[in-house]
Structures are given as C-alpha cells and as structure tokens.
Motif scaffolding. Structure first.
Motif, PDB file in Angstrom:
ATOM      1  N   TRP A  11       0.835  -1.204   0.000  1.00  0.00           N
ATOM      2  CA  TRP A  11       0.000   0.000   0.000  1.00  0.00           C
ATOM      3  C   TRP A  11       0.868   1.251   0.000  1.00  0.00           C
ATOM      4  CZ3 TRP A  11      -4.560   1.539  -1.255  1.00  0.00           C
ATOM      5  CH2 TRP A  11      -5.644   0.666  -1.247  1.00  0.00           C
ATOM      6  N   ARG A  12       1.937   1.232   0.797  1.00  0.00           N
ATOM      7  CA  ARG A  12       2.809   2.409   0.880  1.00  0.00           C
ATOM      8  C   ARG A  12       3.456   2.691  -0.471  1.00  0.00           C
ATOM      9  NH1 ARG A  12       4.851   1.083   6.400  1.00  0.00           N
ATOM     10  NH2 ARG A  12       6.850   0.473   5.526  1.00  0.00           N
ATOM     11  N   VAL A  13       3.898   1.621  -1.145  1.00  0.00           N
ATOM     12  CA  VAL A  13       4.505   1.792  -2.469  1.00  0.00           C
ATOM     13  C   VAL A  13       3.498   2.407  -3.431  1.00  0.00           C
ATOM     14  CG1 VAL A  13       5.364   0.548  -4.492  1.00  0.00           C
ATOM     15  CG2 VAL A  13       6.202  -0.050  -2.219  1.00  0.00           C
ATOM     16  N   ASP A  14       2.281   1.903  -3.422  1.00  0.00           N
ATOM     17  CA  ASP A  14       1.251   2.404  -4.330  1.00  0.00           C
ATOM     18  C   ASP A  14       0.927   3.871  -4.052  1.00  0.00           C
ATOM     19  OD1 ASP A  14      -0.878   1.799  -6.376  1.00  0.00           O
ATOM     20  OD2 ASP A  14      -2.155   2.450  -4.733  1.00  0.00           O
ATOM     21  N   ILE A  15       0.827   4.213  -2.777  1.00  0.00           N
ATOM     22  CA  ILE A  15       0.518   5.600  -2.403  1.00  0.00           C
ATOM     23  C   ILE A  15       1.636   6.545  -2.816  1.00  0.00           C
ATOM     24  CG2 ILE A  15       0.218   7.171  -0.434  1.00  0.00           C
ATOM     25  CD1 ILE A  15      -1.260   4.823   0.969  1.00  0.00           C
ATOM     26  N   VAL A  16       2.873   6.145  -2.541  1.00  0.00           N
ATOM     27  CA  VAL A  16       4.022   6.993  -2.877  1.00  0.00           C
ATOM     28  C   VAL A  16       4.143   7.172  -4.390  1.00  0.00           C
ATOM     29  CG1 VAL A  16       6.532   7.154  -2.837  1.00  0.00           C
ATOM     30  CG2 VAL A  16       5.311   6.486  -0.773  1.00  0.00           C
ATOM     31  N   LYS A  17       4.009   6.083  -5.130  1.00  0.00           N
ATOM     32  CA  LYS A  17       4.107   6.171  -6.591  1.00  0.00           C
ATOM     33  C   LYS A  17       3.009   7.045  -7.189  1.00  0.00           C
ATOM     34  CE  LYS A  17       4.844   2.674  -9.144  1.00  0.00           C
ATOM     35  NZ  LYS A  17       4.453   1.371  -9.735  1.00  0.00           N
ATOM     36  N   SER A  18       1.857   7.031  -6.566  1.00  0.00           N
ATOM     37  CA  SER A  18       0.715   7.782  -7.096  1.00  0.00           C
ATOM     38  C   SER A  18       0.746   9.257  -6.734  1.00  0.00           C
ATOM     39  CB  SER A  18      -0.596   7.167  -6.578  1.00  0.00           C
ATOM     40  OG  SER A  18      -0.710   5.824  -6.955  1.00  0.00           O
ATOM     41  N   ASN A  19       1.592   9.621  -5.780  1.00  0.00           N
ATOM     42  CA  ASN A  19       1.577  10.999  -5.286  1.00  0.00           C
ATOM     43  C   ASN A  19       2.934  11.680  -5.324  1.00  0.00           C
ATOM     44  OD1 ASN A  19      -1.292  11.458  -3.970  1.00  0.00           O
ATOM     45  ND2 ASN A  19      -0.674   9.368  -3.477  1.00  0.00           N
ATOM     46  N   SER A  20       3.764  11.279  -6.254  1.00  0.00           N
ATOM     47  CA  SER A  20       5.079  11.910  -6.351  1.00  0.00           C
ATOM     48  C   SER A  20       5.484  12.078  -7.805  1.00  0.00           C
ATOM     49  CB  SER A  20       6.125  11.072  -5.614  1.00  0.00           C
ATOM     50  OG  SER A  20       7.394  11.686  -5.709  1.00  0.00           O
ATOM     51  N   ASP A  21       6.094  13.212  -8.085  1.00  0.00           N
ATOM     52  CA  ASP A  21       6.603  13.485  -9.428  1.00  0.00           C
ATOM     53  C   ASP A  21       8.123  13.396  -9.476  1.00  0.00           C
ATOM     54  OD1 ASP A  21       4.037  14.049 -10.490  1.00  0.00           O
ATOM     55  OD2 ASP A  21       4.118  16.054  -9.617  1.00  0.00           O
ATOM     56  N   PHE A  22       8.724  13.143  -8.309  1.00  0.00           N
ATOM     57  CA  PHE A  22      10.188  13.102  -8.234  1.00  0.00           C
ATOM     58  C   PHE A  22      10.648  11.702  -7.869  1.00  0.00           C
ATOM     59  CE2 PHE A  22      14.090  13.349  -5.655  1.00  0.00           C
ATOM     60  CZ  PHE A  22      14.951  13.818  -6.641  1.00  0.00           C
ATOM     61  N   PHE A  23      11.519  11.134  -8.690  1.00  0.00           N
ATOM     62  CA  PHE A  23      12.016   9.794  -8.431  1.00  0.00           C
ATOM     63  C   PHE A  23      13.529   9.744  -8.632  1.00  0.00           C
ATOM     64  CE2 PHE A  23       7.547   9.022  -9.304  1.00  0.00           C
ATOM     65  CZ  PHE A  23       7.211   8.119  -8.296  1.00  0.00           C
ATOM     66  N   GLY A  24      14.257  10.350  -7.694  1.00  0.00           N
ATOM     67  CA  GLY A  24      15.712  10.280  -7.723  1.00  0.00           C
ATOM     68  C   GLY A  24      16.171   8.926  -7.222  1.00  0.00           C
ATOM     69  N   ILE A  25      17.474   8.653  -7.320  1.00  0.00           N
ATOM     70  CA  ILE A  25      18.033   7.362  -6.929  1.00  0.00           C
ATOM     71  C   ILE A  25      17.710   7.021  -5.470  1.00  0.00           C
ATOM     72  CG2 ILE A  25      20.169   6.111  -6.487  1.00  0.00           C
ATOM     73  CD1 ILE A  25      19.386   6.184  -9.406  1.00  0.00           C
ATOM     74  N   SER A  26      17.896   7.974  -4.580  1.00  0.00           N
ATOM     75  CA  SER A  26      17.632   7.717  -3.169  1.00  0.00           C
ATOM     76  C   SER A  26      16.160   7.369  -2.936  1.00  0.00           C
ATOM     77  CB  SER A  26      18.012   8.953  -2.342  1.00  0.00           C
ATOM     78  OG  SER A  26      17.735   8.736  -0.973  1.00  0.00           O
ATOM     79  N   PHE A  27      15.280   8.090  -3.608  1.00  0.00           N
ATOM     80  CA  PHE A  27      13.842   7.880  -3.469  1.00  0.00           C
ATOM     81  C   PHE A  27      13.447   6.516  -4.041  1.00  0.00           C
ATOM     82  CE2 PHE A  27       9.320   8.895  -4.124  1.00  0.00           C
ATOM     83  CZ  PHE A  27       9.047   9.543  -2.932  1.00  0.00           C
ATOM     84  N   ILE A  28      13.937   6.213  -5.230  1.00  0.00           N
ATOM     85  CA  ILE A  28      13.638   4.946  -5.893  1.00  0.00           C
ATOM     86  C   ILE A  28      14.116   3.765  -5.051  1.00  0.00           C
ATOM     87  CG2 ILE A  28      14.381   3.454  -7.795  1.00  0.00           C
ATOM     88  CD1 ILE A  28      12.353   5.217  -8.877  1.00  0.00           C
ATOM     89  N   SER A  29      15.326   3.871  -4.512  1.00  0.00           N
ATOM     90  CA  SER A  29      15.890   2.753  -3.756  1.00  0.00           C
ATOM     91  C   SER A  29      15.066   2.448  -2.507  1.00  0.00           C
ATOM     92  CB  SER A  29      17.351   3.039  -3.363  1.00  0.00           C
ATOM     93  OG  SER A  29      17.447   4.172  -2.527  1.00  0.00           O
ATOM     94  N   LYS A  30      14.486   3.473  -1.906  1.00  0.00           N
ATOM     95  CA  LYS A  30      13.649   3.248  -0.714  1.00  0.00           C
ATOM     96  C   LYS A  30      12.334   2.565  -1.080  1.00  0.00           C
ATOM     97  CE  LYS A  30      15.707   6.921   2.067  1.00  0.00           C
ATOM     98  NZ  LYS A  30      16.933   6.984   1.245  1.00  0.00           N
ATOM     99  N   ILE A  31      11.766   2.927  -2.222  1.00  0.00           N
ATOM    100  CA  ILE A  31      10.555   2.259  -2.691  1.00  0.00           C
ATOM    101  C   ILE A  31      10.876   0.803  -3.021  1.00  0.00           C
ATOM    102  CG2 ILE A  31       8.770   2.211  -4.475  1.00  0.00           C
ATOM    103  CD1 ILE A  31       9.169   5.225  -4.814  1.00  0.00           C
ATOM    104  N   TYR A  32      12.018   0.599  -3.623  1.00  0.00           N
ATOM    105  CA  TYR A  32      12.480  -0.745  -3.995  1.00  0.00           C
ATOM    106  C   TYR A  32      12.568  -1.629  -2.740  1.00  0.00           C
ATOM    107  CZ  TYR A  32      15.141  -3.942  -7.071  1.00  0.00           C
ATOM    108  OH  TYR A  32      15.556  -4.990  -7.839  1.00  0.00           O
ATOM    109  N   VAL A  33      13.158  -1.081  -1.695  1.00  0.00           N
ATOM    110  CA  VAL A  33      13.307  -1.838  -0.445  1.00  0.00           C
ATOM    111  C   VAL A  33      11.940  -2.173   0.155  1.00  0.00           C
ATOM    112  CG1 VAL A  33      14.132  -1.706   1.951  1.00  0.00           C
ATOM    113  CG2 VAL A  33      15.631  -1.002   0.069  1.00  0.00           C
ATOM    114  N   GLU A  34      10.977  -1.262   0.037  1.00  0.00           N
ATOM    115  CA  GLU A  34       9.619  -1.551   0.516  1.00  0.00           C
ATOM    116  C   GLU A  34       9.065  -2.786  -0.202  1.00  0.00           C
ATOM    117  OE1 GLU A  34       7.204   1.116   2.527  1.00  0.00           O
ATOM    118  OE2 GLU A  34       9.157   0.639   3.395  1.00  0.00           O
ATOM    119  N   LEU A  35       9.327  -2.894  -1.503  1.00  0.00           N
ATOM    120  CA  LEU A  35       8.856  -4.051  -2.267  1.00  0.00           C
ATOM    121  C   LEU A  35       9.577  -5.326  -1.839  1.00  0.00           C
ATOM    122  CD1 LEU A  35       8.557  -2.430  -5.818  1.00  0.00           C
ATOM    123  CD2 LEU A  35       6.672  -3.244  -4.378  1.00  0.00           C
ATOM    124  N   LEU A  36      10.871  -5.225  -1.585  1.00  0.00           N
ATOM    125  CA  LEU A  36      11.614  -6.386  -1.084  1.00  0.00           C
ATOM    126  C   LEU A  36      11.074  -6.833   0.265  1.00  0.00           C
ATOM    127  CD1 LEU A  36      15.340  -5.500  -1.935  1.00  0.00           C
ATOM    128  CD2 LEU A  36      13.827  -7.075  -3.162  1.00  0.00           C
TER     129      LEU A  36
END
Length: 215
Positions: free
Chosen positions: A34-59
């Motif tokens: 749910w957190r991944v879906d919410i973050v992806k749906s409400n952000s226009d910025f996806f830098g490396i640091s941001f992406i890696s944290k979303i990635y870890v949520e999926l792991l």
C-alpha cells in the motif's frame, strides 16, 4: 443445488497461533505494498535515493509474504515456534526464503511462474535491504560502466528506475495473492468463543516466553 455449509474445525490453539503469525506477516506485506502504491501515485520526483527506498519496501513485502507462506504451509506436527524460527532465521535472504517455501509448497499450492521467479531471484535481489541508505545505492551504481550508467542499462542502474520498480511491484502483488490464498486454505480465521479465549491467550504467552528475544 444444495450448498454445503462450511464445517468449522474444532478449536486448536496451535493452528490458531499459526494463523495469527501468518496473517500478521501477510498484513505487513499488505502495508508495504500500500505504501509503495501511495508513494508512486503521489510523487513526481524519483531520484536514486527515493527509488531505492521504494524498492526496499517491495523487497520487504516479498520477504513478509514468503515468511507468511512458511508458516501457513507448516506441517501439523511443526510447532508455531519452530515454523516461526525457520522463517526468522532466513533473515532478509529472499532466495533462502523462497527455497524453503518451495519445499513446503510441493503438491500443495502453485507459486510464481518460472519467469517471475527467475526475475525475482536472479535479478531483483541484486538490490538489498541495505539500499534504503542513499550512500549504499550510490556506491553500487558507481560500479556500473559509466556509459551503461548513463543509459540506465548497468547491473544496478537498470534496476533503480521507475520502470523496473513497477515491474517488481507486479511480481510482489502476485506473490501476495499466493500468500493470502495459502493462509485462507490451510489456516483458520482467528475467531473463537469466550471459553477458548483463555486457552488461546495462554498459548500466545507460552510462545512469547519460549522465544523471548528471538522474536
């Protein structure tokens, strides 16, 4: 056509405790997704640091679902403590967790298709939970060839992209459905009458006392 009523199995504190453990991990996985879906749906910025944290949520979602599966697919003679510790001792090692689930799932439940399994175990897990820290992600990406890194096709730079986490999210959601199905098939819903609540609470306390700091 008559519909046969669902037969409720007799009270069993061992099975109910396994249900509590498995469903708790299933709930954790759901929260991560749910957190991944919410973050992806409400952000226009996806830098490396941001992406890696979303990635870890999926792991972490994948890890939680695999641990839930280990418990829901545990044998009747396996205690809740033993099943929990098998999952716990695998740590964040998704390959090890998946291997354990495969042994338990044989002839019982269908897991990921081979393509998704290979994508998860051979490619996606090159990123680790430690990548939640920006420094770790940056150092890994720096090991890619500069030209590959520029075009986002390196070993790590190809993974830490919006497109790849979207693909990984699809695999994680498939695994979550499998985990939920297993829990419903092999374990009970945690519901009981007043007379058995005390028995269940005593069993939960025994579980906490036996495992202590291992929890």
């Amino acid at each position: 056509m008559k519909i046969r009523p669902k037969i409720t199995p007799p009270f069993n504190s061992e099975r109910l405790l396994k249900s509590t453990l498995s469903n708790s991990m299933l709930s954790d996985a759901n929260d991560f997704l749910w957190r991944v879906d919410i973050v992806k749906s409400n952000s226009d910025f996806f830098g490396i640091s941001f992406i890696s944290k979303i990635y870890v949520e999926l792991l972490m979602a994948v890890e939680s679902d695999l641990k839930s599966l280990i418990i829901s697919l545990s044998l009747r003679k396996e205690t809740p403590e033993d099943a929990y510790m098998v999952a716990r001792n695998c740590g964040h090692d998704i390959s090890k967790l998946y291997s354990e689930v495969e042994k338990r799932a044989k002839n019982r439940i269908t897991l990921l298709k081979l393509k998704d399994k290979n994508e998860l175990l051979e490619k996606a897990t090159q990123i680790k939970v430690s990548n939640r820290y920006k420094l770790i992600s940056l150092l890994k990406i720096k090991t890619d060839d500069p030209l590959d890194r520029l075009f986002g096709v390196g070993k790590y730079s190809s993974l830490l992209t919006y497109e790849y986490i979207s693909d990984l999210e699809k695999i994680a959601l498939k695994l979550h459905q499998i985990s939920s199905k297993s829990s419903k098939r092999y374990l009970d819903m945690v519901a009981m009458n007043g007379r058995n609540i005390g028995k269940y609470e005593r069993r939960v306390n025994q579980f906490k006392e036996k495992l202590g700091k291992k929890l």
